[in-house]
Structure formats: structure tokens, C-alpha cells
Design an enzyme around this catalytic site. Sequence first.
Site, mmCIF file in Angstrom:
data_model
loop_
_atom_site.group_PDB
_atom_site.id
_atom_site.type_symbol
_atom_site.label_atom_id
_atom_site.label_comp_id
_atom_site.label_asym_id
_atom_site.label_seq_id
_atom_site.Cartn_x
_atom_site.Cartn_y
_atom_site.Cartn_z
ATOM 1 C CG HIS A 142 1.612 8.924 2.548
ATOM 2 N ND1 HIS A 142 0.823 9.141 3.643
ATOM 3 C CD2 HIS A 142 0.478 8.150 1.933
ATOM 4 C CE1 HIS A 142 -0.390 8.949 3.793
ATOM 5 N NE2 HIS A 142 -0.499 8.101 2.637
ATOM 6 C CG HIS B 236 -1.870 1.211 1.232
ATOM 7 N ND1 HIS B 236 -3.212 1.236 2.031
ATOM 8 C CD2 HIS B 236 -2.329 2.097 0.091
ATOM 9 C CE1 HIS B 236 -3.808 2.210 1.790
ATOM 10 N NE2 HIS B 236 -3.164 2.977 0.857
ATOM 11 C CD GLU C 179 0.223 5.172 -0.979
ATOM 12 O OE1 GLU C 179 0.866 5.317 0.139
ATOM 13 O OE2 GLU C 179 -1.178 5.356 -0.801
#
EC number: 4.6.1.19
Length: 417
Positions: free
Chosen positions: A154, A92, A150
Amino acid sequence: MSSISGFLGAIPGAQQILQTMAGSLGLAPLSHPEIASSGSTFQQCGKLELSCQTSYHGQDTCCFNYPGGQMLQTQFWDADPAVGPENSWTIHGLWPDHCNGGFDQFCDSHRKYSNISLILIDAGRRDLLDEMSTYWKDYRGDDPNLWEHEWNKHGTCVSTLETHCYSEYYPQQEVVDYFDKTVELFHDLPTYMTLANAGIVPSYTQTYTRHEVEDALSKAHGATVTVRCRSQRLQEVWYFFNVEGPLQTGKFVPSEPDGQTSNCPAKGIIYQPKTPNKDPGHGHEPTKTRHPHGPTGAPFIGKGNLVVSTMGQQRGCIIGRGTWYSSGTCADFRAKRASGDTFTLSSRKGPCAFKDDIFTCGSYISSPAEFSAEDGKLSYHGNTTFFADKAPKGKVQSDIFVSEADHPIELSIAWRG
């Protein structure tokens, strides 16, 4: 096509050219042992401190992860639809949470990238891209979009990945480092094998308790993990770390969760297999896309649109020149019977065919391709699966390829009359 891809893959990217220039100018070569981070110099750090276990008191955030000092390596188990290898979980992401469980997101709009695949190829890391194409999967079939999300959400919030932390910075080097470290951690956390060694395997009949799942994974990790379920089905696991030093070269130390808790039921957890159930009573049948014995449906006739779907979900349509588009109005195509159950397609731009492996429509097409219909889907040479490098987004369009080659997204095309 594969030979062309191989040739292009051998061409040095901008980062490699810059690295060669650095060597010719008498600078340290990239293989020099003092160079720390994946091909570029990361600044030297003094005493390394463990994030979240050491209070922030003005440390250099290129050497001390702050405020995102609690790193979560998160993994998916997507079984319906099945995503990734049947004997492996998938990635993930890698998330820099605050030590108290909060988090920042989308921290640097100037480093918002939408071309992760090209960045990795340009850095000479096709090996990393191949690993991500296997293990970092999007359940909707749009892996590049997941990678972009992602990184942008992040990766840009990891303090030790700031560009000024590199004393010899090459463009997007921090992006490569983020994905490289995430894949490395993922391989160090073989969730499927860990559960299997504890007797916990995917099953249509066996269920498990939360304690059994958490206990097996926590013992292997060295700290408590968090497991997440959807409708009793095991879907995700979160591994927590503190980091001693920068993300690129630091030591990842297993840590307790930062307030995040498991949401799975105490018992009755379903660990669904990725392979179809062979028991017809459960209604699971493998998807069939090839029909070597010929068409199985009526040919497309008249005027209509070509609608694109990935993983069973409609994702835009094809426009006049033959490209895949997710915004605006679908182009009108005309289907004209060719011979038997086959037909040709044309748009306002002209006839359609696969030119150099790419679906193209234009007046310069002298020999239109002949298609057939199978279960309501467009079929070419008995195959209803086509491919793309990336799903379109906004005004960006994507080419559609007939061969898989290095095109990771699978798609199907339906007729809407």
C-alpha cells in the site's frame, strides 16, 4: 544486554549523519520551520485540492493524491488469539484506494523493503517503532512481516510519497512518513473508547446490532464507517478519508466509503473480550508458560528436531548453528540427559547454549546449557517463551534470544522425535 541496546540506539544512523553533514555545508537545518516532512524538505505546493472531491486534470501528484485519493485507516480487533492491549484496537494499515473503490498494489519493486525496524531506528524514530510494537500487531506474532507487507503493498502506491516529491531526500524518508502518519491517524481514532462511550464493550454474554456499532463510530468519525466481522465476531473497522494536500502534511477529511460495505450481521454481533473468560464452562484458560516449581514433562531424549511456533502456529525449525529457519530441512539435534529432569542439546555443529543471549550451537561451546521440558516445550530457567527480532523468510534466518529486551516476536520450541 539492555545497556548494549541503549548504546546502539544512541549511535546516529545514516539519515542522521546525512542531516548533520547538510548543516555543516550551510544547508537548512532539519529543525527549520520551512521544512515540512519529518526531518526532510518536502516540495512546496501551491493551491491544495481535496482528493476525490476534485477531478484529476493534470495536478502535481506530489501535492494531490492520485490515483489513490481515498485513504482508508483500518483497525483490527483480534481477540482469539488476543493481540495488543486489551483496551485498544490495533492497526491494520493505511490504504490508498481509488475514488471508485478500486486500488493498486505493490506499485514500486525498487522500494520494496524488508527491514522496516532498522529504517525507523536509522531515522532516529525508535519512539515510532515502540508505538508500532504496541499497536501495530500481527495475529501470528510476526509484526515486522505485517509492517513490510503494508508498506510494500500500500505505501508504495501513495503518489505523494514518491521519492522525487522530496526536494532534500534522505534514504527511506517516505517509509518513515507513511508509518508516522498511519500511527497518528490511529491515535486520532480511538475505536475502543468510542464504542465504550456508547455502551458497547467486549462481552462474553452481550451482543450488539450493526446499527449500534456503525452509528457510534460514524458519529465520532464524522462520516460513515465500514465494520467487518468473521463468524459474527466484530473484527475490523475501516475509516475513510479524502486528503487535501500530500499525505505527509495534508488535511485528512472524513469521507463516505468508496463502495466498501459492512459484512457484519444486522444483529447478534459478538464483541469478544481479549481477556480469558473466567467461567470454566466456556473452556477459556489463560496460557501458562512459566513453571517456577520445576519441569512438568519428560525430558527430551535421543535424536529429534526443534520446531518453532508463534501464536500456536508452526513456523519453521532450528538449524545446526542454532538459528531459526523457515525453509529447507530441519537439523537433527541430540538430547542427552544431564541431571535429574534436565538435558543438553547438540547438533552436528557442536553443543548448544545461550551465548550473549543468543541460542548458539558450535564446537567452541565449552559449557552446554541445561534445558528441561514443560508441556512438550523446551524450557530454560523455567521459561518456555523465547524471542526473535523478526520471523525468518526465504533464505533469511533469525537469531533466537532468551531475554525479551527489544525483541518483539515471542516463540516456543517443541521437540519432534
